[in-house]
Design an enzyme around this catalytic site. Structure first.
Site, PDB file in Angstrom:
ATOM      1  N   GLY A 125       0.797  -1.217   0.000  1.00 16.77           N
ATOM      2  CA  GLY A 125       0.000   0.000   0.000  1.00 16.77           C
ATOM      3  C   GLY A 125       0.829   1.265   0.000  1.00 16.77           C
ATOM      4  O   GLY A 125       1.660   1.466   0.887  1.00 16.77           O
ATOM      5  N   GLY A 183      -0.357   4.400   0.301  1.00 16.77           N
ATOM      6  CA  GLY A 183      -1.192   5.510   0.784  1.00 16.77           C
ATOM      7  C   GLY A 183      -0.390   6.352   1.769  1.00 16.77           C
ATOM      8  O   GLY A 183       0.847   6.337   1.769  1.00 16.77           O
ATOM      9  N   PHE A 184      -1.091   7.064   2.627  1.00 17.13           N
ATOM     10  CA  PHE A 184      -0.414   7.949   3.579  1.00 17.13           C
ATOM     11  C   PHE A 184       0.550   7.171   4.473  1.00 17.13           C
ATOM     12  O   PHE A 184       1.672   7.596   4.717  1.00 17.13           O
ATOM     13  CB  PHE A 184      -1.446   8.672   4.456  1.00 17.13           C
ATOM     14  CG  PHE A 184      -2.185   9.753   3.726  1.00 17.13           C
ATOM     15  CD1 PHE A 184      -1.586  10.971   3.479  1.00 17.13           C
ATOM     16  CD2 PHE A 184      -3.485   9.551   3.281  1.00 17.13           C
ATOM     17  CE1 PHE A 184      -2.264  11.978   2.803  1.00 17.13           C
ATOM     18  CE2 PHE A 184      -4.173  10.547   2.605  1.00 17.13           C
ATOM     19  CZ  PHE A 184      -3.559  11.759   2.369  1.00 17.13           C
ATOM     20  N   VAL A 217      -1.956  -7.411  -4.192  1.00 24.82           N
ATOM     21  CA  VAL A 217      -1.590  -8.497  -3.275  1.00 24.82           C
ATOM     22  C   VAL A 217      -2.836  -9.320  -2.975  1.00 24.82           C
ATOM     23  O   VAL A 217      -3.837  -8.805  -2.490  1.00 24.82           O
ATOM     24  CB  VAL A 217      -0.961  -7.945  -1.977  1.00 24.82           C
ATOM     25  CG1 VAL A 217      -0.598  -9.088  -1.041  1.00 24.82           C
ATOM     26  CG2 VAL A 217       0.269  -7.124  -2.309  1.00 24.82           C
ATOM     27  N   GLU A 228     -18.947  17.491   2.809  1.00 26.49           N
ATOM     28  CA  GLU A 228     -18.181  18.243   1.809  1.00 26.49           C
ATOM     29  C   GLU A 228     -18.784  18.055   0.415  1.00 26.49           C
ATOM     30  O   GLU A 228     -18.891  18.991  -0.371  1.00 26.49           O
ATOM     31  CB  GLU A 228     -16.710  17.821   1.842  1.00 26.49           C
ATOM     32  CG  GLU A 228     -16.081  18.230   3.170  1.00 26.49           C
ATOM     33  CD  GLU A 228     -14.581  18.007   3.280  1.00 26.49           C
ATOM     34  OE1 GLU A 228     -13.975  18.665   4.122  1.00 26.49           O
ATOM     35  OE2 GLU A 228     -14.028  17.175   2.548  1.00 26.49           O
ATOM     36  N   ASP A 282      -5.265   3.010   8.264  1.00 23.35           N
ATOM     37  CA  ASP A 282      -6.692   2.668   8.408  1.00 23.35           C
ATOM     38  C   ASP A 282      -6.924   1.196   8.734  1.00 23.35           C
ATOM     39  O   ASP A 282      -7.857   0.850   9.454  1.00 23.35           O
ATOM     40  CB  ASP A 282      -7.434   2.955   7.081  1.00 23.35           C
ATOM     41  CG  ASP A 282      -7.846   4.408   6.953  1.00 23.35           C
ATOM     42  OD1 ASP A 282      -7.494   5.209   7.831  1.00 23.35           O
ATOM     43  OD2 ASP A 282      -8.540   4.733   5.961  1.00 23.35           O
ATOM     44  N   ALA A 306      -6.010  10.634   7.882  1.00 19.62           N
ATOM     45  CA  ALA A 306      -4.649  10.706   7.361  1.00 19.62           C
ATOM     46  C   ALA A 306      -3.593  10.819   8.474  1.00 19.62           C
ATOM     47  O   ALA A 306      -2.538  10.176   8.394  1.00 19.62           O
ATOM     48  CB  ALA A 306      -4.540  11.878   6.388  1.00 19.62           C
ATOM     49  N   GLN A 307      -3.864  11.616   9.509  1.00 17.36           N
ATOM     50  CA  GLN A 307      -2.835  11.864  10.528  1.00 17.36           C
ATOM     51  C   GLN A 307      -2.369  10.596  11.266  1.00 17.36           C
ATOM     52  O   GLN A 307      -1.163  10.352  11.353  1.00 17.36           O
ATOM     53  CB  GLN A 307      -3.307  12.930  11.524  1.00 17.36           C
ATOM     54  CG  GLN A 307      -2.923  14.340  11.115  1.00 17.36           C
ATOM     55  CD  GLN A 307      -1.437  14.509  10.828  1.00 17.36           C
ATOM     56  OE1 GLN A 307      -0.555  14.003  11.520  1.00 17.36           O
ATOM     57  NE2 GLN A 307      -1.142  15.222   9.755  1.00 17.36           N
TER      58      GLN A 307
HETATM   59  C1  FAD Z   1     -13.535  10.713   0.293  1.00 15.63           C
HETATM   60  C2  FAD Z   1     -12.586  10.681   1.455  1.00 15.63           C
HETATM   61  C3  FAD Z   1     -12.305  11.855   2.145  1.00 15.63           C
HETATM   62  C4  FAD Z   1     -11.427  11.854   3.213  1.00 15.63           C
HETATM   63  N1  FAD Z   1     -11.161  13.029   3.857  1.00 15.63           N
HETATM   64  C5  FAD Z   1     -10.260  13.048   4.866  1.00 15.63           C
HETATM   65  C6  FAD Z   1      -9.920  14.263   5.501  1.00 15.63           C
HETATM   66  O1  FAD Z   1     -10.443  15.329   5.161  1.00 15.63           O
HETATM   67  N2  FAD Z   1      -8.988  14.224   6.496  1.00 15.63           N
HETATM   68  C7  FAD Z   1      -8.388  13.058   6.886  1.00 15.63           C
HETATM   69  O2  FAD Z   1      -7.530  13.063   7.762  1.00 15.63           O
HETATM   70  N3  FAD Z   1      -8.708  11.891   6.309  1.00 15.63           N
HETATM   71  C8  FAD Z   1      -9.631  11.862   5.311  1.00 15.63           C
HETATM   72  N4  FAD Z   1      -9.943  10.673   4.710  1.00 15.63           N
HETATM   73  C9  FAD Z   1      -9.349   9.432   5.238  1.00 15.63           C
HETATM   74  C10 FAD Z   1      -7.922   9.258   4.776  1.00 15.63           C
HETATM   75  O3  FAD Z   1      -7.832   9.450   3.391  1.00 15.63           O
HETATM   76  C11 FAD Z   1      -7.460   7.863   5.175  1.00 15.63           C
HETATM   77  O4  FAD Z   1      -7.566   7.761   6.577  1.00 15.63           O
HETATM   78  C12 FAD Z   1      -6.030   7.610   4.755  1.00 15.63           C
HETATM   79  O5  FAD Z   1      -5.937   7.610   3.349  1.00 15.63           O
HETATM   80  C13 FAD Z   1      -5.526   6.296   5.313  1.00 15.63           C
HETATM   81  O6  FAD Z   1      -4.233   6.074   4.870  1.00 15.63           O
HETATM   82  P1  FAD Z   1      -3.696   4.600   4.612  1.00 15.63           P
HETATM   83  O7  FAD Z   1      -2.287   4.747   4.169  1.00 15.63           O
HETATM   84  O8  FAD Z   1      -4.005   3.750   5.775  1.00 15.63           O
HETATM   85  O9  FAD Z   1      -4.596   4.040   3.416  1.00 15.63           O
HETATM   86  P2  FAD Z   1      -4.807   4.595   1.945  1.00 15.63           P
HETATM   87  O10 FAD Z   1      -4.394   6.009   1.836  1.00 15.63           O
HETATM   88  O11 FAD Z   1      -6.204   4.251   1.597  1.00 15.63           O
HETATM   89  O12 FAD Z   1      -3.812   3.723   1.074  1.00 15.63           O
HETATM   90  C14 FAD Z   1      -3.958   2.339   0.924  1.00 15.63           C
HETATM   91  C15 FAD Z   1      -3.222   1.912  -0.335  1.00 15.63           C
HETATM   92  O13 FAD Z   1      -3.171   0.496  -0.365  1.00 15.63           O
HETATM   93  C16 FAD Z   1      -3.402   0.053  -1.680  1.00 15.63           C
HETATM   94  N5  FAD Z   1      -3.938  -1.304  -1.588  1.00 15.63           N
HETATM   95  C17 FAD Z   1      -5.019  -1.726  -0.896  1.00 15.63           C
HETATM   96  N6  FAD Z   1      -5.176  -3.060  -0.998  1.00 15.63           N
HETATM   97  C18 FAD Z   1      -4.164  -3.487  -1.785  1.00 15.63           C
HETATM   98  C19 FAD Z   1      -3.793  -4.771  -2.261  1.00 15.63           C
HETATM   99  N7  FAD Z   1      -4.469  -5.881  -1.934  1.00 15.63           N
HETATM  100  N8  FAD Z   1      -2.716  -4.859  -3.068  1.00 15.63           N
HETATM  101  C20 FAD Z   1      -2.013  -3.760  -3.416  1.00 15.63           C
HETATM  102  N9  FAD Z   1      -2.317  -2.511  -2.968  1.00 15.63           N
HETATM  103  C21 FAD Z   1      -3.376  -2.391  -2.165  1.00 15.63           C
HETATM  104  C22 FAD Z   1      -4.381   1.069  -2.250  1.00 15.63           C
HETATM  105  O14 FAD Z   1      -4.324   1.096  -3.672  1.00 15.63           O
HETATM  106  C23 FAD Z   1      -3.892   2.359  -1.615  1.00 15.63           C
HETATM  107  O15 FAD Z   1      -2.964   3.016  -2.433  1.00 15.63           O
HETATM  108  C24 FAD Z   1     -10.818  10.639   3.617  1.00 15.63           C
HETATM  109  C25 FAD Z   1     -11.084   9.472   2.933  1.00 15.63           C
HETATM  110  C26 FAD Z   1     -11.959   9.493   1.850  1.00 15.63           C
HETATM  111  C27 FAD Z   1     -12.255   8.219   1.106  1.00 15.63           C
END
Ligand code: FAD
Length: 429
Positions: free
Chosen positions: A15, A17-18, A83, A174, A305, A322-323
């Site tokens: 992943g 993401g953040f 994955v 929003e 998350d 995100a934080q």
């Molecule tokens: C519409 C929306 C608005 C939001 N607004 C806010 C906000 O204003 N403020 C805030 O703090 N948070 C906000 N969030 C929440 C925030 O975006 C998430 O908490 C944050 O992205 C979590 O980070 P992460 O790295 O855990 O997961 P993510 O950022 O979701 O990253 C997960 C990554 O894993 C990858 N992945 C998943 N499964 C697999 C797999 N099996 N194989 C390969 N890759 C995989 C995905 O492609 C993705 O790139 C919002 C979320 C959404 C959907």
């Protein structure tokens, strides 16, 4: 996967993401080999997805190539891979492009939309969790107005212009605010021969307020802003079904609509091999200890998350925001290096930096640990913070210029149907 074998221990991160990106950055230039796997080749800035759905921003401005984020780091490898399974015994991940051995594994796979088992809602509603989903929603919103223009059936026309958002969290609020602004500022100009005053935006919220996780003041002010924009808020109402035509609820209330947007919840995006009940807890999240270690393993971790860490202050885990993801990614980076060096790891401590949401032009609510404020100053703070956390100088510039342009011109120029959204249920009203 064509990853060279080195003498360094291999850390596989699932992943980008953040959480995954902040962890990979922390491990850069260290004596470890980092392999990041993601099913997308870009990082998505999810907080601005709603602006893509409503034509305020182009999708490219909230996405950033993962390879570019980490291009200067030696010992870093990215593979575009989904994955499919984790073999904890054999210490390998199984993906659609092959298998890969790991010394340390970090699951940072984020979350996915939670339909709470309702397959009909899942099939017929729109989600907004990824860029492709946001583009589908953008197309559908615009296609609805094109169709509304063509039909002489009043019920059908109203249903096409009726937008129902389930969930009064930041995403729902929003999105509703942005749709209300489109109704006011864009639709009358684009569709002069359509009575766009008939367009309606509804938020259905199962609880007794919107923005539940924020202060009472922020919640009340957000409601006030939304109502002034003409958004209908239905509190203490739970959606029970949507057949593509009618939204039913646990009360007498029903809505005829061509568009139900599901923003009512997310659940951990767990992966086979680590999805057995012994690893999973509330919200389908992986239970981790204070070092983000998955129960029963020394070398497998989860962050962001998908991870559920229970603390005295956060008995229900950290908010899926995100934080916590960024902070856990950074802390785990340090801890992994300590673990490899044979030192003891440091427990994770969450620094709550507050929460915010924007409702529209000059309208936002901000809860910082020491101050809470609403209105135009909050709106500036919201914009600054989002620009600051966007990845990439170009993206920040593009978003900033778009925002200034949209503000001055009352416009949203990305209202384009690039790929039409194919509805299976059409014209049934
Ligand atoms: C519409 C929306 C608005 C939001 N607004 C806010 C906000 O204003 N403020 C805030 O703090 N948070 C906000 N969030 C929440 C925030 O975006 C998430 O908490 C944050 O992205 C979590 O980070 P992460 O790295 O855990 O997961 P993510 O950022 O979701 O990253 C997960 C990554 O894993 C990858 N992945 C998943 N499964 C697999 C797999 N099996 N194989 C390969 N890759 C995989 C995905 O492609 C993705 O790139 C919002 C979320 C959404 C959907």
């Amino acid at each position: 996967m064509n990853i060279p074998r080195t003498s360094f221990p291999r850390v596989v991160i699932i992943g980008g993401g953040f959480a995954g990106v902040s962890l990979a950055k922390k491990l850069s230039k260290q004596e470890v080999q980092v392999v990041l796997l993601d099913k997308h080749n870009y990082h998505t800035f999810q907080p601005l997805l709603y602006q893509v759905s409503t034509g305020g921003l182009e999708p490219d401005s909230i996405a950033y190539p993962i390879r570019k984020i980490l291009k200067d780091f030696p010992n870093f490898h990215f593979r575009l891979a989904n994955v499919e399974e984790i073999n904890t015994e054999a210490k390998k991940v199984i993906t659609d492009i092959g298998t890969l051995k790991f010394d340390y594994l970090v699951v940072a796979s984020g979350s996915k939309t939670n339909y709470f088992g309702n397959t009909e809602i899942e099939k017929n509603s729109m989600a907004m969790k990824t860029i492709p989903q946001s583009l589908n929603l953008r197309s559908l919103i615009l296609e609805n107005f094109e169709d509304a223009l063509l039909t002489s059936d009043l019920n059908e026309r109203n249903a096409l212009m009726n937008f129902v958002i389930v969930g009064g969290g930041p995403t729902g609020v929003e999105l509703a605010g942005a749709l209300a602004e489109i109704k006011k500022g864009i639709l009358p100009k684009d569709y002069p021969d359509l009575d766009t005053r008939m367009a309606q935006i509804h938020i259905i919220q199962s609880g007794d307020c919107v923005l539940k996780g924020m202060s009472d003041k922020a919640s009340a002010k957000a409601e006030d802003f939304l109502e002034k924009l003409g958004v209908h808020i239905w509190k203490n109402v739970r959606v029970t079904n949507y057949d593509g035509k009618t939204v039913t609820t646990n009360s007498d209330l029903t809505f005829e609509t061509a568009t139900l947007i599901w923003a009512a919840g997310v659940k951990g995006a767990t992966i086979k091999g680590l999805d057995a009940s012994e690893f999973i807890t509330r919200g389908n999240r992986i239970l981790v200890n204070e070092f983000n270690q998955v129960k029963g393993f020394n070398h497998i971790f989860a962050v962001g998350d998908v991870a559920f860490m229970e603390t005295v202050e956060h008995p229900e885990g950290f908010p899926m925001m995100a934080q916590p993801a960024i902070q856990q990614g950074k802390q785990l980076g340090e801890n992994l290096l300590r673990l490899i060096e044979g030192k003891s790891m440091k427990p994770f401590e969450y620094k709550d930096k507050g929460a915010m949401a924007t409702i529209g032009r000059n309208k936002a609510v901000v809860d910082l640990p020491k101050f809470k404020f609403q209105g135009i100053i909050a709106w500036y703070v919201w914009m600054f913070v989002h620009l600051f956390f966007l990845i990439g100088f170009r993206n920040r510039m593009v978003v900033f210029i778009n925002w200034v342009y949209n503000y001055v011109r009352f416009d949203r120029e990305a209202r384009l149907i690039i790929t039409p959204f194919k509805r299976t249920l059409k014209s049934k009203f």
